[in-house]
Design a protein around this motif. Sequence first.
Motif, PDB file in Angstrom:
ATOM      1  N   LEU A 219      44.912  28.900  49.439  1.00 15.73           N
ATOM      2  CA  LEU A 219      44.374  29.736  48.356  1.00 15.73           C
ATOM      3  C   LEU A 219      44.532  29.029  47.013  1.00 15.73           C
ATOM      4  O   LEU A 219      45.624  28.579  46.681  1.00 15.73           O
ATOM      5  CB  LEU A 219      45.102  31.094  48.310  1.00 15.73           C
ATOM      6  N   GLU A 220      43.389  28.939  46.274  1.00 14.72           N
ATOM      7  CA  GLU A 220      43.416  28.390  44.922  1.00 14.72           C
ATOM      8  C   GLU A 220      42.881  29.431  43.946  1.00 14.72           C
ATOM      9  O   GLU A 220      41.989  30.211  44.283  1.00 14.72           O
ATOM     10  CB  GLU A 220      42.577  27.102  44.838  1.00 14.72           C
ATOM     11  N   VAL A 221      43.404  29.385  42.688  1.00 18.68           N
ATOM     12  CA  VAL A 221      42.952  30.274  41.617  1.00 18.68           C
ATOM     13  C   VAL A 221      42.514  29.393  40.456  1.00 18.68           C
ATOM     14  O   VAL A 221      43.294  28.549  39.984  1.00 18.68           O
ATOM     15  CB  VAL A 221      44.057  31.245  41.180  1.00 18.68           C
ATOM     16  N   HIS A 222      41.273  29.623  39.957  1.00 22.16           N
ATOM     17  CA  HIS A 222      40.719  28.851  38.851  1.00 22.16           C
ATOM     18  C   HIS A 222      40.313  29.800  37.713  1.00 22.16           C
ATOM     19  O   HIS A 222      39.706  30.837  37.968  1.00 22.16           O
ATOM     20  CB  HIS A 222      39.509  28.036  39.310  1.00 22.16           C
TER      21      HIS A 222
ATOM     22  N   GLY B 259      37.487  26.612  34.736  1.00 27.93           N
ATOM     23  CA  GLY B 259      37.612  25.709  35.882  1.00 27.93           C
ATOM     24  C   GLY B 259      38.996  25.145  36.076  1.00 27.93           C
ATOM     25  O   GLY B 259      39.220  24.365  37.002  1.00 27.93           O
ATOM     26  N   THR B 260      39.969  25.479  35.228  1.00 30.88           N
ATOM     27  CA  THR B 260      41.326  24.943  35.357  1.00 30.88           C
ATOM     28  C   THR B 260      42.065  25.648  36.475  1.00 30.88           C
ATOM     29  O   THR B 260      42.071  26.891  36.561  1.00 30.88           O
ATOM     30  CB  THR B 260      42.108  25.115  34.040  1.00 30.88           C
ATOM     31  N   GLY B 261      42.721  24.842  37.362  1.00 31.64           N
ATOM     32  CA  GLY B 261      43.510  25.426  38.442  1.00 31.64           C
ATOM     33  C   GLY B 261      44.884  25.861  37.954  1.00 31.64           C
ATOM     34  O   GLY B 261      45.544  25.151  37.190  1.00 31.64           O
ATOM     35  N   ILE B 262      45.322  27.046  38.340  1.00 29.30           N
ATOM     36  CA  ILE B 262      46.636  27.582  37.947  1.00 29.30           C
ATOM     37  C   ILE B 262      47.427  27.942  39.193  1.00 29.30           C
ATOM     38  O   ILE B 262      46.886  27.948  40.317  1.00 29.30           O
ATOM     39  CB  ILE B 262      46.485  28.805  37.006  1.00 29.30           C
ATOM     40  N   ASP B 263      48.686  28.275  39.009  1.00 30.06           N
ATOM     41  CA  ASP B 263      49.583  28.613  40.117  1.00 30.06           C
ATOM     42  C   ASP B 263      49.191  29.961  40.707  1.00 30.06           C
ATOM     43  O   ASP B 263      49.286  30.987  40.030  1.00 30.06           O
ATOM     44  CB  ASP B 263      51.022  28.643  39.616  1.00 30.06           C
ATOM     45  N   PRO B 264      48.756  30.006  41.975  1.00 25.63           N
ATOM     46  CA  PRO B 264      48.353  31.275  42.594  1.00 25.63           C
ATOM     47  C   PRO B 264      49.496  32.277  42.722  1.00 25.63           C
ATOM     48  O   PRO B 264      49.288  33.488  42.568  1.00 25.63           O
ATOM     49  CB  PRO B 264      47.844  30.839  43.973  1.00 25.63           C
ATOM     50  N   MET B 265      50.728  31.770  42.963  1.00 21.74           N
ATOM     51  CA  MET B 265      51.861  32.695  43.127  1.00 21.74           C
ATOM     52  C   MET B 265      52.132  33.454  41.835  1.00 21.74           C
ATOM     53  O   MET B 265      52.330  34.678  41.836  1.00 21.74           O
ATOM     54  CB  MET B 265      53.104  31.933  43.584  1.00 21.74           C
ATOM     55  N   ALA B 266      52.138  32.759  40.704  1.00 21.63           N
ATOM     56  CA  ALA B 266      52.379  33.415  39.416  1.00 21.63           C
ATOM     57  C   ALA B 266      51.243  34.383  39.112  1.00 21.63           C
ATOM     58  O   ALA B 266      51.483  35.483  38.575  1.00 21.63           O
ATOM     59  CB  ALA B 266      52.517  32.366  38.319  1.00 21.63           C
ATOM     60  N   TRP B 267      50.019  34.012  39.422  1.00 24.66           N
ATOM     61  CA  TRP B 267      48.884  34.897  39.143  1.00 24.66           C
ATOM     62  C   TRP B 267      48.979  36.162  39.966  1.00 24.66           C
ATOM     63  O   TRP B 267      48.745  37.258  39.459  1.00 24.66           O
ATOM     64  CB  TRP B 267      47.579  34.147  39.444  1.00 24.66           C
ATOM     65  N   LEU B 268      49.311  36.039  41.262  1.00 25.07           N
ATOM     66  CA  LEU B 268      49.440  37.212  42.136  1.00 25.07           C
ATOM     67  C   LEU B 268      50.565  38.130  41.658  1.00 25.07           C
ATOM     68  O   LEU B 268      50.422  39.346  41.648  1.00 25.07           O
ATOM     69  CB  LEU B 268      49.698  36.763  43.585  1.00 25.07           C
ATOM     70  N   ARG B 269      51.675  37.568  41.274  1.00 15.93           N
ATOM     71  CA  ARG B 269      52.804  38.376  40.785  1.00 15.93           C
ATOM     72  C   ARG B 269      52.437  39.064  39.464  1.00 15.93           C
ATOM     73  O   ARG B 269      52.904  40.170  39.199  1.00 15.93           O
ATOM     74  CB  ARG B 269      54.041  37.506  40.603  1.00 15.93           C
ATOM     75  N   GLY B 270      51.608  38.393  38.666  1.00 16.84           N
ATOM     76  CA  GLY B 270      51.157  39.020  37.431  1.00 16.84           C
ATOM     77  C   GLY B 270      50.266  40.203  37.680  1.00 16.84           C
ATOM     78  O   GLY B 270      50.083  41.042  36.783  1.00 16.84           O
ATOM     79  N   LYS B 271      49.733  40.332  38.879  1.00 18.07           N
ATOM     80  CA  LYS B 271      48.889  41.465  39.229  1.00 18.07           C
ATOM     81  C   LYS B 271      49.676  42.567  39.907  1.00 18.07           C
ATOM     82  O   LYS B 271      49.106  43.551  40.405  1.00 18.07           O
ATOM     83  CB  LYS B 271      47.745  41.028  40.137  1.00 18.07           C
TER      84      LYS B 271
END
Length: 348
Positions: free
Chosen positions: A325-328, A332-344
């Motif tokens: 799993l990738e989050v952009h 177009g910049t790739g970020i940390d998916p774990m931090a993004w999911l926890r932020g949700k």
Amino acid sequence: MASNKPAPEAPFETDFFGVEVKTERAWEEWNPTEDSVRPVRGRHRVMKQRGGLARSSTVLGVGVIAAVGAGGMATAQSKPPVSISLPDSIADNLPDAKSLPGVGSLISDDSSDADAGNTAPLTSSTLAADTGSRPEAQGSAGEALRARILQQADQQQSEADAEAKAAAEKVAAEKAAAEAKTQQTAAETKAEAAKLAAEKAAAAKAEAERLAKLAASYALPTSSYTITSTFGEAGSMWSSGYHTGLDFAAPTGTPLKAIHSGTVKSAGWSGSYGYRTVIELDDGTELWYAHQSSISVSAGQKVSTGETIGRVGATGNVTGPHLHLEVHTPDGTGIDPMAWLRGKGLTV
């Protein structure tokens, strides 16, 4: 040797005051000889005439003045008034006392009982008026001075006590003010801490509510998984030199769900990613699902949170079945998916 008659005695007599007074006697002829001019032992006097006045008269005048002066200088406390008696021949020639300067005003013609006290000798009344010379008057003056000193000492002591009391009250007031200020500062600090704690609690509650609301609209991509690789890990197995996503290891065929509602941007084969599905969210964020064994959606399709979009597989450059799993971000910049999911509000 011829014999002469003895020298005649001097014509003197002693008056009332013991003063030698010249007497009128006839002089006899006297021829001095060696024997008669021989010094006479004992006390003797020689009369000399000066300006027609006998020395005895001068002595008498001095005696009278001394007697009067002695009577005037005697004090009422030490000596009684001195009475002076003069011969009639002298008393008749004395001037009237009322005619003397400064004395006539002290003598009154009124002989009433009220002025009986004025008949006392002048020296006695004058010195008796000088109360400062009396022992009892001096004692009274000493007592008055002692009383004044004690009064001043008491007044100074009272002033010192008042100043000490005022200083003590000032120190007590300053101490009370300092204590009150300290208590007020402590109360303000406590109130500020309580306010900050309340604000922090309120913020935490609001964040929890926000995350709960987000969690209701967001979901994990799979319910059964194991995290095997995280964002940013370095390694030669990745073409970029580091891991660009988050790996959820799961058996092949495990369902994959849409994390949030959005639109399928692409779905199909993508080289080293194997079968990949890209979902674009309303804010422009892209979610990449790679290495799928199968794809259940097509490009342009609207999906909702929790909807199945494919299954776990091992397609592409992999060593085993897992979801990559990738989050952009929209740029177009790739970020940390774990931090993004926890932020949700999701727990990974």
